[in-house]
Every structure is written in structure tokens, then in C-alpha cells.
Design a protein around this motif. Structure first.
Motif, PDB file in Angstrom:
ATOM      1  N   UNK A 130       2.699  -4.466 -18.529  1.00 34.70           N
ATOM      2  CA  UNK A 130       1.131  -4.106 -18.613  1.00 34.70           C
ATOM      3  C   UNK A 130       1.333  -3.431 -16.898  1.00 34.70           C
ATOM      4  N   UNK A 131       0.401  -2.268 -16.326  1.00 37.76           N
ATOM      5  CA  UNK A 131       0.475  -1.958 -14.716  1.00 37.76           C
ATOM      6  C   UNK A 131      -0.705  -1.866 -14.427  1.00 37.76           C
ATOM      7  N   UNK A 132      -1.466  -1.491 -14.196  1.00 36.72           N
ATOM      8  CA  UNK A 132      -2.985  -0.774 -13.216  1.00 36.72           C
ATOM      9  C   UNK A 132      -2.195   0.060 -12.448  1.00 36.72           C
ATOM     10  N   UNK A 133      -3.841   1.502 -12.187  1.00 40.38           N
ATOM     11  CA  UNK A 133      -3.576   2.774 -11.692  1.00 40.38           C
ATOM     12  C   UNK A 133      -4.728   2.280 -10.488  1.00 40.38           C
ATOM     13  N   UNK A 134      -4.333   2.092  -9.773  1.00 36.93           N
ATOM     14  CA  UNK A 134      -5.372   1.248  -8.281  1.00 36.93           C
ATOM     15  C   UNK A 134      -5.395   2.385  -7.263  1.00 36.93           C
ATOM     16  N   UNK A 135      -5.234   3.725  -7.204  1.00 31.88           N
ATOM     17  CA  UNK A 135      -5.705   4.854  -7.636  1.00 31.88           C
ATOM     18  C   UNK A 135      -5.143   6.384  -7.992  1.00 31.88           C
ATOM     19  N   UNK A 136      -5.724   7.084  -7.126  1.00 30.55           N
ATOM     20  CA  UNK A 136      -5.236   8.599  -7.923  1.00 30.55           C
ATOM     21  C   UNK A 136      -4.386   9.322  -6.856  1.00 30.55           C
ATOM     22  N   UNK A 137      -3.537   8.289  -6.339  1.00 33.73           N
ATOM     23  CA  UNK A 137      -2.528   9.117  -5.468  1.00 33.73           C
ATOM     24  C   UNK A 137      -1.002   9.909  -5.659  1.00 33.73           C
ATOM     25  N   UNK A 149       1.174  -1.527   0.123  1.00 34.65           N
ATOM     26  CA  UNK A 149      -0.259   0.127  -0.073  1.00 34.65           C
ATOM     27  C   UNK A 149       0.970   1.412  -0.140  1.00 34.65           C
ATOM     28  N   UNK A 150       2.096   1.116   0.551  1.00 38.55           N
ATOM     29  CA  UNK A 150       3.038   3.132   0.702  1.00 38.55           C
ATOM     30  C   UNK A 150       3.613   2.589  -0.391  1.00 38.55           C
ATOM     31  N   UNK A 151       3.273   1.677  -1.043  1.00 39.65           N
ATOM     32  CA  UNK A 151       4.245   1.299  -2.543  1.00 39.65           C
ATOM     33  C   UNK A 151       3.572   2.534  -3.181  1.00 39.65           C
ATOM     34  N   UNK A 152       2.039   1.557  -3.519  1.00 41.09           N
ATOM     35  CA  UNK A 152       1.261   2.228  -3.916  1.00 41.09           C
ATOM     36  C   UNK A 152       0.996   3.731  -3.900  1.00 41.09           C
ATOM     37  N   UNK A 153       0.725   4.090  -3.075  1.00 41.65           N
ATOM     38  CA  UNK A 153       0.524   5.725  -2.459  1.00 41.65           C
ATOM     39  C   UNK A 153       2.315   6.775  -3.307  1.00 41.65           C
ATOM     40  N   UNK A 154       2.528   6.063  -2.701  1.00 38.18           N
ATOM     41  CA  UNK A 154       4.427   6.868  -2.750  1.00 38.18           C
ATOM     42  C   UNK A 154       4.535   7.176  -4.421  1.00 38.18           C
ATOM     43  N   UNK A 155       3.807   5.522  -5.631  1.00 34.26           N
ATOM     44  CA  UNK A 155       3.592   5.483  -7.157  1.00 34.26           C
ATOM     45  C   UNK A 155       2.730   6.057  -7.938  1.00 34.26           C
ATOM     46  N   UNK A 156       2.052   7.138  -7.685  1.00 33.26           N
ATOM     47  CA  UNK A 156       1.023   7.227  -8.136  1.00 33.26           C
ATOM     48  C   UNK A 156      -0.297   5.944  -8.078  1.00 33.26           C
ATOM     49  N   UNK A 157       0.307   5.071  -7.424  1.00 34.00           N
ATOM     50  CA  UNK A 157      -1.457   4.166  -7.478  1.00 34.00           C
ATOM     51  C   UNK A 157      -0.864   3.360  -8.456  1.00 34.00           C
TER      52      UNK A 157
END
Length: 407
Positions: free
Chosen positions: A256-263, A233-241
Motif C-alpha cells: 500500500x502507498x499514498x499519492x502525495x501530489x500530482x507530480x 521530496x525529490x523522490x515524490x516529485x520524480x515518481x508521480x508523488x
């Protein structure tokens, strides 16, 4: 003592960088990995082992570390966070960043650390976190803080998985000053990084341990939550989700990747981590040198009209980050005049800190320094002398001589 050359200035806190750090940075740049990559992952692993923490994520600042921890716990509008009035703005500004209400608490009488007894009066059903601050690497009684929040568990209303798993107010330590500090706890002497639930460190250029800019968030495991899930979750928060970092995307066919949130964007780079890997290798010697300098200061500054912040007590051992001295019986005007006179002798000094209610931003939030008398009392006659590992014994003696003569 012989006067030092006027051409020689004694800076307040320059970084201690050797050819070894420079070589490691050069190797990182030649490797092709200059953003988050293997060196960042290795630094996280080594810092976790150094502190004994269950998890570690390296980021671009302690401020980002604090803010992302608040966001991990879903803290935002309608919530309240308690922060000591005696600290730098980053301890408190993150509360505004997430939209929560800032509640300032005074320091204990004769102390630079928050008044634990006053915390209980501030905790209500909206309180979601407390951010104690390890000033100069000196640590408050985290066992006592935990007992206060445990006693108030009945008021706590969790709103997400993390809050529900913790079951009480979050203790989020601002240990920007404190890498390598230790505190006596019920289970023995523990490193900063494992005394609170989550702990934020700064690796800014003026800190004992530096990556130029940079920081880290560390944590103790929480029942019912996997450390790997917190890390992700910290990785998502710190790298645009983004669901994959650059290192993962280099695997064949793994674009390929996904954007899990607008972080957010606040990751550490491998160039920064390269500095940190060498700094951590050198860190025991750096801390030992700080201890030597503190001993010289304490011997030379011994006097009835000053008070030196102790770095070693029965309760804690600090990492020796700041040489904090109070000029007993003096006021702001006298302290500021001493700073000017020391500067004329080519000695840079500082003040740690002007309490938050004295700054415009916090006045605009409704805070008044009159409500934080102990914080003002500690501030108005405080001066911080140079304490860094580039100092020679001769320079420390020169600082002492001028301080004793000019104050």
C-alpha cells in the motif's frame, strides 16, 4: 602527416563504454531490478561521496534535476529566474516549465561565463533563483555570486519553507558539463556539487561521465531543513508523488502507498545506474586521458589568431569537457566554412553555443541578441573540436593539422 583513411570518421563525442559497463548492465537485467532500485541508490551514495555533497538524487536528466529544484523551492508564476544568455536551452526552458519569468543576463566581456556584476541590476523582489552555467566544466566565481545575492536579501520575500530556510535567492548551478570540475572558493578548492546551493549534472551520452541518458541533483545542507526531507521530496516529485518506490513496495505486506501530489515521472533506472557505477570507477582515468588530449591540443594549436578556452587556471580546474576555440578576427561565415571543410576531412566539429536570444523560442519571449553583445561576440567565431577519450594521439594530431591548414 600521413592522411587517415577516408573510411575513418572522427566523431564529435561518442560514449566511452567498455565490456565492464556492458557486463554490469547484463547483471542488472538478470537481477530482476531494471527500474529504480539498489544500483540507483548505490550510485547516489557514491556520487555524493565523490563530490562531497550533502545530498544526491539521480534522475533521468539534468533538465529534470533543474526543474525539480525550482519546484522544491516553490518557484512559479510571478517569480523571476536569472539565466545566462550563453547556454543550451535546458538551462532556461525549465523556468518556463514552472511558469516563472525568464531573465537573461549577458556573459562577462571575453568570457563564456555569466557577468556577475550585471546580476545585481536584475535582482528585484520577484527574483527567486539564479542558474549559473559551468560551460565546458569551467566554473564562475560562486563566492562572488553569493555575495551579490546576500547583498540583496532585503528584497527577498519567501513563500515556502525552503525559501524561508535559505533566506535569499537560490543559487542553482547548471553543471551539466561539470562533474569532476573544481573551483577556488574562500574555503579552498571545492568540487562542483558543493559550490552552489543546488547543482544539476548531466549524464547524457556525450558527457564525460554517462548513464546513456540521466542526471543528478546535489545540494549542500540548509539550516532548518533535513537532508532526508529534501531527498524524500525529490523522490515524490520524480515518481508521480508516490509515497513508496518499487524497492520499498517489495517488502512483505508493504504494497500500500499514498499519492502525495500530482507530480512527475523522471526517475533513474538501475540499468542506467549500472553504467554509471562502472563509469565512476573509471572516471579518474577518463579525466586523466582528457587532460592528456588537451595538452596535445594546446601545444599544436598555439597561435596568435586563435584563443583556446583554458581548462586550468588559478581559479578553477575543469573536467575538460569541451575543446572550445575562438577564431580571432573571423566571423560566422568563416567559422561555418571551416566546419564544412573539417567535415570533408571526416572530422566532426560543433558550436557551443548559439546564444538563446538567437533561437525562435526565445525571440518569441521578447529577447533580442542585440541586447547581449558579449554573448554574440563569443559565439560568432567559436568552434568546438572533438575532445573525448576514444581519440587516439594520432587522431588528435590529424585534427590539429587540418585545423591549422584549413582555418
Amino acid at each position: 602527416m600521413k592522411e587517415l583513411s577516408k573510411e575513418l570518421n572522427i566523431p564529435f563525442s561518442p560514449p566511452d563504454i567498455t565490456e565492464e559497463e556492458i557486463a554490469e548492465v547484463a547483471d542488472a537485467m538478470r537481477s530482476g531490478w531494471i527500474t529504480t532500485g539498489p544500483r540507483t541508490k548505490e550510485l547516489e551514495k557514491r556520487l555524493k561521496a565523490y563530490t562531497g555533497a550533502d545530498g544526491c538524487v539521480c534522475l533521468n536528466s539534468a533538465t529534470a534535476s533543474l526543474e525539480l529544484a525550482l519546484r522544491l523551492f516553490g518557484i512559479g508564476e510571478g517569480d523571476e529566474v536569472i539565466v545566462p544568455a550563453y547556454t543550451y536551452t535546458s538551462s532556461a526552458s525549465v523556468v518556463s516549465h514552472v511558469g516563472a519569468k525568464l531573465r537573461l543576463v549577458d556573459v562577462a566581456k571575453g568570457s563564456f561565463l555569466l557577468d556577475i556584476e550585471k546580476i545585481a541590476d536584475l535582482i528585484n523582489e520577484n527574483t527567486k533563483a539564479i542558474i549559473p552555467v559551468d560551460i565546458a566544466g569551467t566554473m564562475p566565481d560562486y563566492d562572488a555570486i553569493r555575495k551579490v545575492v546576500e547583498a540583496k536579501k532585503g528584497l527577498f520575500k519567501p513563500v515556502n519553507k525552503m525559501q524561508e530556510a535559505l533566506g535569499r535567492v537560490l543559487i542553482l548551478a547548471d553543471s551539466a558539463h561539470g562533474l569532476g570540475s573544481m573551483r577556488k572558493m574562500e574555503t579552498g578548492m571545492l568540487m562542483s556539487g558543493v559550490c552552489a546551493d543546488f547543482t544539476a549534472f548531466s549524464f547524457h551520452a556525450v558527457k564525460n561521465f554517462t548513464t546513456a541518458e540521466g542526471g543528478a541533483i546535489m545540494w549542500k545542507s540548509i539550516d532548518g531543513v533535513a537532508d532526508e526531507d529534501i531527498y524524500k521530496q525529490f523522490q515524490l516529485f520524480s515518481l508521480h508523488g508516490q509515497s513508496k518506490d518499487a524497492l520499498a513496495k517489495t517488502q512483505l505486506g508493504a504494497w500500500e502507498y499514498d499519492i502525495k501530489g500530482t507530480y512527475y515521472k523522471c526517475n533513474m533506472t538501475d540499468i542506467m545506474a549500472a553504467i554509471g557505477l562502472v563509469q565512476l570507477k573509471r572516471y579518474p582515468d577518463l579525466l586523466a586521458r582528457r587532460k592528456e588530449i588537451i595538452a596535445i591540443y594546446e601545444k599544436g594549436l598555439k597561435a596568435d589568431d586563435i584563443e583556446i578556452l583554458p581548462h586550468v587556471t588559478d581559479e578553477y580546474v575543469s573536467d575538460g569537457h569541451l575543446m572550445i576555440v575562438r577564431l580571432l578576427g573571423k566571423d560566422e561565415k568563416a567559422r561555418n566554412e571551416l566546419i564544412r571543410k573539417m567535415a570533408e576531412k571526416h572530422i566532426a566539429t560543433n558550436v557551443h553555443y548559439k546564444p538563446l536570444p538567437m533561437h525562435t523560442a526565445y525571440k518569441n519571449l521578447g529577447f533580442k541578441i542585440e541586447d547581449f553583445g558579449e554573448a554574440y561576440n563569443m559565439y560568432h567565431n567559436e568552434i568546438t573540436l572533438p575532445l573525448h577519450t576514444k581519440l587516439t594521439d594520432e587522431e588528435v594530431e590529424y585534427i590539429i593539422e587540418n585545423f591549422n591548414k584549413l582555418r
